[in-house]
Motif scaffolding. Structure first.
Motif, mmCIF file in Angstrom:
data_model
loop_
_atom_site.group_PDB
_atom_site.id
_atom_site.type_symbol
_atom_site.label_atom_id
_atom_site.label_comp_id
_atom_site.label_asym_id
_atom_site.label_seq_id
_atom_site.Cartn_x
_atom_site.Cartn_y
_atom_site.Cartn_z
ATOM 1 N N VAL A 1 -0.604 -7.556 -3.820
ATOM 2 C CA VAL A 1 -1.625 -6.765 -3.140
ATOM 3 C C VAL A 1 -0.925 -5.700 -2.304
ATOM 4 C CG1 VAL A 1 -3.605 -6.793 -1.588
ATOM 5 C CG2 VAL A 1 -3.141 -8.776 -3.051
ATOM 6 N N LEU A 2 -1.031 -4.456 -2.750
ATOM 7 C CA LEU A 2 -0.479 -3.328 -2.003
ATOM 8 C C LEU A 2 -1.503 -2.890 -0.971
ATOM 9 C CD1 LEU A 2 1.575 -0.998 -1.522
ATOM 10 C CD2 LEU A 2 0.406 0.251 -3.360
ATOM 11 N N ARG A 3 -1.165 -3.059 0.294
ATOM 12 C CA ARG A 3 -2.087 -2.715 1.373
ATOM 13 C C ARG A 3 -1.772 -1.310 1.884
ATOM 14 N NH1 ARG A 3 -0.709 -5.369 5.290
ATOM 15 N NH2 ARG A 3 0.838 -6.866 4.610
ATOM 16 N N ASP A 4 -2.044 -0.331 1.042
ATOM 17 C CA ASP A 4 -1.778 1.053 1.405
ATOM 18 C C ASP A 4 -2.500 1.966 0.420
ATOM 19 O OD1 ASP A 4 -0.657 3.131 2.873
ATOM 20 O OD2 ASP A 4 1.094 3.281 1.572
ATOM 21 N N GLY A 5 -2.861 3.153 0.864
ATOM 22 C CA GLY A 5 -3.432 4.127 -0.051
ATOM 23 C C GLY A 5 -2.400 4.554 -1.083
ATOM 24 N N ALA A 6 -2.807 4.611 -2.337
ATOM 25 C CA ALA A 6 -1.838 4.884 -3.398
ATOM 26 C C ALA A 6 -2.419 5.755 -4.493
ATOM 27 C CB ALA A 6 -1.329 3.574 -3.995
ATOM 28 N N ALA A 7 -3.382 6.617 -4.163
ATOM 29 C CA ALA A 7 -3.986 7.481 -5.176
ATOM 30 C C ALA A 7 -2.969 8.441 -5.761
ATOM 31 C CB ALA A 7 -5.166 8.249 -4.572
ATOM 32 N N ALA A 8 -2.011 8.910 -4.955
ATOM 33 C CA ALA A 8 -0.992 9.828 -5.466
ATOM 34 C C ALA A 8 -0.094 9.141 -6.480
ATOM 35 C CB ALA A 8 -0.166 10.385 -4.311
ATOM 36 N N GLN A 9 0.015 7.816 -6.405
ATOM 37 C CA GLN A 9 0.848 7.080 -7.344
ATOM 38 C C GLN A 9 0.069 6.593 -8.557
ATOM 39 O OE1 GLN A 9 2.033 4.510 -3.949
ATOM 40 N NE2 GLN A 9 4.108 4.673 -4.770
ATOM 41 N N TYR A 10 -1.166 6.109 -8.326
ATOM 42 C CA TYR A 10 -1.890 5.432 -9.398
ATOM 43 C C TYR A 10 -3.223 6.080 -9.764
ATOM 44 C CZ TYR A 10 1.472 1.758 -8.313
ATOM 45 O OH TYR A 10 2.623 1.057 -8.091
ATOM 46 N N GLY A 11 -3.713 7.030 -8.978
ATOM 47 C CA GLY A 11 -4.936 7.716 -9.338
ATOM 48 C C GLY A 11 -6.150 7.224 -8.581
ATOM 49 N N SER A 12 -7.319 7.567 -9.120
ATOM 50 C CA SER A 12 -8.602 7.311 -8.461
ATOM 51 C C SER A 12 -8.765 5.847 -8.085
ATOM 52 C CB SER A 12 -9.744 7.728 -9.391
ATOM 53 O OG SER A 12 -10.995 7.431 -8.829
ATOM 54 N N ASP A 13 -9.462 5.607 -6.990
ATOM 55 C CA ASP A 13 -9.874 4.302 -6.476
ATOM 56 C C ASP A 13 -8.864 3.658 -5.533
ATOM 57 O OD1 ASP A 13 -11.889 4.813 -8.264
ATOM 58 O OD2 ASP A 13 -11.532 3.082 -9.537
ATOM 59 N N ALA A 14 -7.614 4.074 -5.543
ATOM 60 C CA ALA A 14 -6.583 3.382 -4.757
ATOM 61 C C ALA A 14 -6.590 3.870 -3.310
ATOM 62 C CB ALA A 14 -5.215 3.586 -5.389
ATOM 63 N N ILE A 15 -7.716 3.694 -2.630
ATOM 64 C CA ILE A 15 -7.865 4.132 -1.239
ATOM 65 C C ILE A 15 -7.591 2.981 -0.282
ATOM 66 C CG2 ILE A 15 -9.506 4.968 0.474
ATOM 67 C CD1 ILE A 15 -10.806 6.651 -1.707
ATOM 68 N N ALA A 16 -8.278 1.851 -0.482
ATOM 69 C CA ALA A 16 -8.041 0.686 0.374
ATOM 70 C C ALA A 16 -6.750 -0.020 0.020
ATOM 71 C CB ALA A 16 -9.213 -0.287 0.269
ATOM 72 N N GLY A 17 -6.350 0.051 -1.242
ATOM 73 C CA GLY A 17 -5.146 -0.631 -1.688
ATOM 74 C C GLY A 17 -5.179 -0.864 -3.184
ATOM 75 N N VAL A 18 -4.214 -1.646 -3.653
ATOM 76 C CA VAL A 18 -4.070 -1.939 -5.079
ATOM 77 C C VAL A 18 -3.821 -3.433 -5.237
ATOM 78 C CG1 VAL A 18 -2.811 -1.444 -7.205
ATOM 79 C CG2 VAL A 18 -3.056 0.341 -5.464
ATOM 80 N N ILE A 19 -4.511 -4.063 -6.187
ATOM 81 C CA ILE A 19 -4.278 -5.463 -6.527
ATOM 82 C C ILE A 19 -3.759 -5.511 -7.957
ATOM 83 C CG2 ILE A 19 -5.289 -7.755 -6.782
ATOM 84 C CD1 ILE A 19 -7.399 -6.994 -4.766
ATOM 85 N N ASN A 20 -2.576 -6.081 -8.131
ATOM 86 C CA ASN A 20 -1.958 -6.170 -9.453
ATOM 87 C C ASN A 20 -1.844 -7.633 -9.856
ATOM 88 O OD1 ASN A 20 -0.557 -5.434 -11.829
ATOM 89 N ND2 ASN A 20 1.408 -5.812 -10.825
ATOM 90 N N PHE A 21 -2.501 -7.996 -10.954
ATOM 91 C CA PHE A 21 -2.423 -9.351 -11.501
ATOM 92 C C PHE A 21 -1.296 -9.392 -12.535
ATOM 93 C CE2 PHE A 21 -6.714 -8.916 -9.920
ATOM 94 C CZ PHE A 21 -6.983 -10.150 -9.341
ATOM 95 N N SER B 1 -9.856 10.832 1.038
ATOM 96 C CA SER B 1 -9.350 9.989 2.122
ATOM 97 C C SER B 1 -8.036 10.535 2.660
ATOM 98 C CB SER B 1 -9.133 8.551 1.631
ATOM 99 O OG SER B 1 -8.060 8.493 0.708
ATOM 100 N N PHE B 2 -7.781 10.163 3.914
ATOM 101 C CA PHE B 2 -6.487 10.423 4.537
ATOM 102 C C PHE B 2 -6.013 9.104 5.134
ATOM 103 C CE2 PHE B 2 -3.677 11.546 8.056
ATOM 104 C CZ PHE B 2 -2.810 12.442 7.434
ATOM 105 N N ASN B 3 -4.877 8.617 4.651
ATOM 106 C CA ASN B 3 -4.340 7.329 5.080
ATOM 107 C C ASN B 3 -3.025 7.525 5.811
ATOM 108 O OD1 ASN B 3 -6.118 6.909 2.786
ATOM 109 N ND2 ASN B 3 -5.409 4.811 2.680
ATOM 110 N N TRP B 4 -2.813 6.736 6.857
ATOM 111 C CA TRP B 4 -1.471 6.646 7.413
ATOM 112 C C TRP B 4 -1.231 5.246 7.942
ATOM 113 C CZ3 TRP B 4 -0.345 5.900 12.705
ATOM 114 C CH2 TRP B 4 -1.400 6.103 13.598
ATOM 115 N N THR B 5 0.002 4.792 7.844
ATOM 116 C CA THR B 5 0.370 3.452 8.268
ATOM 117 C C THR B 5 1.652 3.516 9.093
ATOM 118 O OG1 THR B 5 1.783 2.945 6.366
ATOM 119 C CG2 THR B 5 -0.567 2.516 6.117
ATOM 120 N N LEU B 6 1.820 2.537 9.939
ATOM 121 C CA LEU B 6 3.042 2.388 10.730
ATOM 122 C C LEU B 6 3.278 0.904 10.895
ATOM 123 C CD1 LEU B 6 5.310 3.685 12.428
ATOM 124 C CD2 LEU B 6 3.767 3.547 14.401
#
Length: 862
Positions: A154-174, A623-628
């Motif tokens: 479970v990637l807890r970060d915005g990742a639309a630039a890496q994986y495309g549409s929908d990856a705003i809240a995060g990414v779940i990879n099974f 969306s605009f995401n930032w994490t620290l």
């Protein structure tokens, strides 16, 4: 870093105590001393990414095994604090595929991958999603059997630039199992403490060699689940019984989980290595399940346009032969009972039986429709991956996914057909298909002065989404001959798709991306990504991501990301036409959903709002995401701490209901247009909705994970604390996002969630205890809201405790018994359940409302 160091880090991956580790959800420990040279996680495109710049939770197959309920959504909820999912007992399509929320955002704001490849979207649009998920169309994770999983990331970060549409809240990879040998069998049975909701499940996994250098890993699961009931008798139903109506069921309306019948899941994961530089792979699935749930009770005295047209003063009587001179009698209702003499005249055997009809003849105690459907889910992904002698790595793949939902409603009527109505209907079918073609390339570029080669990843994607609506059987949407006498049309509770709804709606897009990452020094990792996408319906979007991770010491590292993201509206959201029965201000109400581009929707919206707003074509969410964050050790305790902030503009959702004024001639004229165009139930609509980009939210939160591995009493033990705080603020209350929506978005999910897990293994015995805390929350406009107005919808925090003990009978055989919610804790009760449509507990409770659940499980490994 030598192999021993890598082995140590993997050995305590379940406790995540490794210095600077970026993985933040525990997985059980790997066998001590076993050496693994590579860890692959999402969030980085480097070949050997042991550390990522964004937080990634890794959940092992053993962890899923220790969760009592076999439902995938419940398993993720039990293991990931920021993952919330409610039961959805009477919520139309939401009963079939429950909407889940990661970090407080809708389900279609989370990208789901299988083996790193995008999983197709589900065929269900969540029209009723507790406000947060209203109108969402996310993926369906239910068809994935847990026995097929090697791990979940479970990637807890915005990742639309890496994986495309929908990856705003995060990414779940099974990640699927990839063993070429061995077999596993699992039998599981469980039941709620209340004595209902029994579940049974059989699952098997087998690894087979595929030639000399390949594998075929096959997984199968079959299961069923009985329904539950946490219901009181409705006050109106009890009044009918007290008045002598012996046909009313007890309870008349059931609140509980639906029945799951013949749930079958199959997954295959295969690959063949031709040589060290070329591998072919294929994986795919086929799954089916049938869901049977409940709906709202139809009172035999008051149900509008079926039993009455005047609020229950008299019965609505159909004149079967309006052209003759015979007049049907008025059947008055007094003290919850129709006039017996008048009713006898038109009932079976009465003098006017052939001339008049009331639905009390068919359902004298009223009726409660049963709603469900059959879901067929399938996918296939094939590709080639490898590397050239130059070092260029490649992965070329094609994928197809399909989710088909055939709806069923029975124990109901199409009132406009009078006595000729069927009581069982097939209202139609949704069919979502996704087709993807991907070319992913990566090259390690040696640059003087960098501590590692610069990983240059770039690629291309072509994707097509298609949403098809097939019309239902004629009677499910037919406007029958008695519509002119005031009877509602369409299958009551869920009108069928008619000619005005059916169609195939598709969209294509292409994407190009560039992703750069390198160790600038031994302590500093920098990464950046940019992605450009072009959609054939609304144009282009460009998104970026910048990320960094810096080790201040060997045991302390900080990390941060900044990114933009987007979610494209789905073809289904842009084109669907539906009528829905829902509870509005304590009354059962017919509402409509129209496409935002429909001129009737735009005209009706403009008139109903006095020109304040109108329907408009959908555009992407942005969306605009930032994490620290930081990872560090406090002695033997490993800690990861991450703050996130997500601003989401132009959120796509169903607008708040717009009331229809039937005294307004302009609005009535538009409803007549809907009715004449074949929209079932249009003549009885009281409100309507459409999809819109209307409001902006800011979601922020903190994820904390602390882990402690230790030795105790000659065994191996660990304590793991995972805590999430999430807060969402509606930035602006508009005409389409009213005060109710504000409560739903901001307060309907618990602000804090925490999971404390302890495990201990000694000899053949293993013990696990898991404590989950759910913070207080508010349910706005709950269907069970207290009619007296004394209850404000606030529910207190709750603590749930799960326990499991397992024993290794002999090599390869293990028996486990356990319980979820072992102290049978439930949410706060409604003060007056009989006034709350019979609901005893809040139906949107994030912790569920069924109470304790015990289970036994047998695992056999060969």
């Amino acid at each position: 870093m030598d192999k021993r160091s890598v082995s140590l880090r993997l050995a305590i991956l379940g406790a995540l105590g490794a210095a600077g580790a970026s993985i933040s959800q525990p997985a059980f420990a790997e066998p001590a001393g076993e050496s693994v040279e590579e860890v692959t996680v999402i969030g980085s495109r480097r070949a050997n990414a042991l550390d990522t710049v964004a937080p990634v939770d890794v959940i092992s197959a053993d962890q899923f095994e220790s969760v009592g309920a076999p439902d995938m959504d419940n398993m993720l909820r039990s293991l990931v604090p920021s993952y919330n999912v409610a039961q959805q007992p009477i919520n139309d399509e939401s009963t079939l595929v429950r909407p889940a929320n990661l970090r407080g955002l809708p389900p279609d704001n989370t990208l789901v991958l299988v083996n790193g490849k995008r999983r197709h979207r589900g065929g269900v649009i969540t029209f009723l999603g507790d406000g947060i998920s209203d109108g969402a169309q996310g993926p369906d994770v239910g068809p994935i059997p847990t026995i097929a999983l090697k791990q979940v990331q479970v990637l807890r970060d915005g990742a639309a630039a890496q994986y495309g549409s929908d990856a705003i809240a995060g990414v779940i990879n099974f990640q699927l199992k990839d063993s070429a040998e061995g077999a596993a069998f699992e039998a599981r049975y469980g039941q709620y403490f209340a004595g209902d909701g029994a579940t049974s499940q059989l699952a098997a996994n087998m690894g087979l060699p595929l030639g000399a250098n390949g594998f075929a890993n096959l997984s199968f699961e079959f299961g069923e689940a009985d329904p539950t009931s946490r219901s009181a008798q409705r006050a109106d139903a009890q009044a009918l019984i007290d008045a002598g109506n012996t046909a009313v069921l007890s309870p008349a309306q059931v609140w509980g989980q639906p029945q799951i019948k013949e749930s079958m899941k199959f997954f295959a994961n295969t690959a063949y290595e031709f040589d060290e530089s070329l591998e072919a792979y294929f994986f795919g699935n086929y799954a089916t399940r049938e869901v049977d749930g409940g709906f709202f009770y139809r009172n035999p005295n008051t149900r509008d346009s079926v039993y009455s047209k005047d609020g229950g003063a008299t019965l609505l009587v159909a004149d079967l032969n309006p052209n003759n001179a015979v007049s049907c009698p008025t059947v008055a209702i007094d003290n919850n009972a129709p006039d017996a003499a008048a009713l006898a005249l038109i009932s079976s055997g009465g003098a006017l039986d052939s001339e008049c009809f009331v639905f009390n003849e068919l359902f004298p105690g009223g009726f409660t429709p049963r709603f469900g459907g059959k879901i067929v889910d399938q996918s296939a992904v094939a590709g080639l991956r490898g590397s050239f002698t130059s070092g260029l790595r490649y992965d070329v793949s094609a994928a197809y996914g399909s989710s088909e939902v055939e709806f069923l409603i029975y124990n109901t009527v199409n009132a406009s057909l009078g006595p000729d109505t069927p009581t069982r209907f097939k209202p139609g079918l949704n069919h979502q298909t996704d087709t993807n073609v991907n070319v992913d390339l990566a090259y390690p570029l040696a640059i003087s002065g960098l501590a590692s080669p610069l990983n240059v990843a770039f690629g291309f994607e072509w994707r097509e989404e298609q949403f098809e609506v097939e019309r239902g059987q004629l009677e499910s949407y037919q406007i029958g001959p008695f519509a002119a006498q005031g009877f509602s049309s369409g299958s009551n509770g869920f009108s069928g798709y008619g000619p005005q709804s059916e169609g195939v709606f598709a969209r294509e897009n292409i994407a190009l991306y560039l992703d750069l990452e390198a160790d600038v020094t031994d302590r500093l990792i920098l990464g950046t990504a940019v992605r450009w996408e072009d959609f054939d319906d609304f144009g282009t979007t460009t998104n970026f991501k910048v990320a960094a991770r810096y080790e201040l010491t060997d045991t302390f590292a900080v990390r941060s990301t900044v990114s933009t993201g987007f979610r494209a509206p789905t073809p289904g959201q842009a084109n669907i036409v539906r009528t829905i029965t829902q509870m509005v201000n304590g009354a059962l109400t017919e509402t409509g959903v129209l496409p935002p581009t429909n001129p009737i929707a735009s005209a009706l919206a403009s008139i109903a709002s006095d020109g304040e707003f109108s329907a408009a074509p959908l555009k992407p969410e942005e969306s605009f995401n930032w994490t620290l964050g930081a990872t560090f050790d406090l002695g033997p305790v490993g800690v990861t701490l991450d703050y996130f902030n997500i601003t989401l503009e132009d959120r796509i959702a169903l607008n708040s209901l717009i009331d229809i004024d039937r005294t307004d001639p302009e609005q009535v004229a538009i409803l007549d247009q809907l009715n004449s165009s074949g929209v079932p139930g249009a003549s009885t609509l009281s409100a309507f909705q459409f999809f819109t980009n209307d409001f902006e939210t800011e979601t922020q939160g903190i994820d904390l994970v602390a882990t402690l591995p230790f030795e105790l009493a000659g065994g191996h033990s660990s304590l793991i604390l995972a805590l999430n705080w999430t807060d969402t603020q509606l930035k602006e209350i508009t005409a389409l996002a009213d005060a109710t929506r504000k409560i739903q978005l901001e307060d309907q999910l618990p602000g804090y969630r925490a999971i404390l897990t302890g495990s201990h293994a000694i000899g053949p015995w293993s013990f696990m205890a898991r404590t989950s805390y759910y913070d207080s929350y508010i349910v706005a406009l709950d269907v069970g809201a207290d009619a007296s107005g004394e209850f404000d919808g606030k529910y207190g925090g709750e603590l749930l405790v799960d326990m499991e003990v397992s024993y290794r009978i002999t090599d390869g055989y293990r028996l486990a018994v356990g319980a979820q919610d072992i102290f049978d804790n439930v949410p706060d009760r409604f003060p007056n359940p009989e006034l709350n449509s019979g609901a005893i507990y809040p139906t949107g409770s994030p912790m569920g409302f069924n109470g304790g659940f015990w289970y036994a499980r047998l695992n056999i490994d060969f």
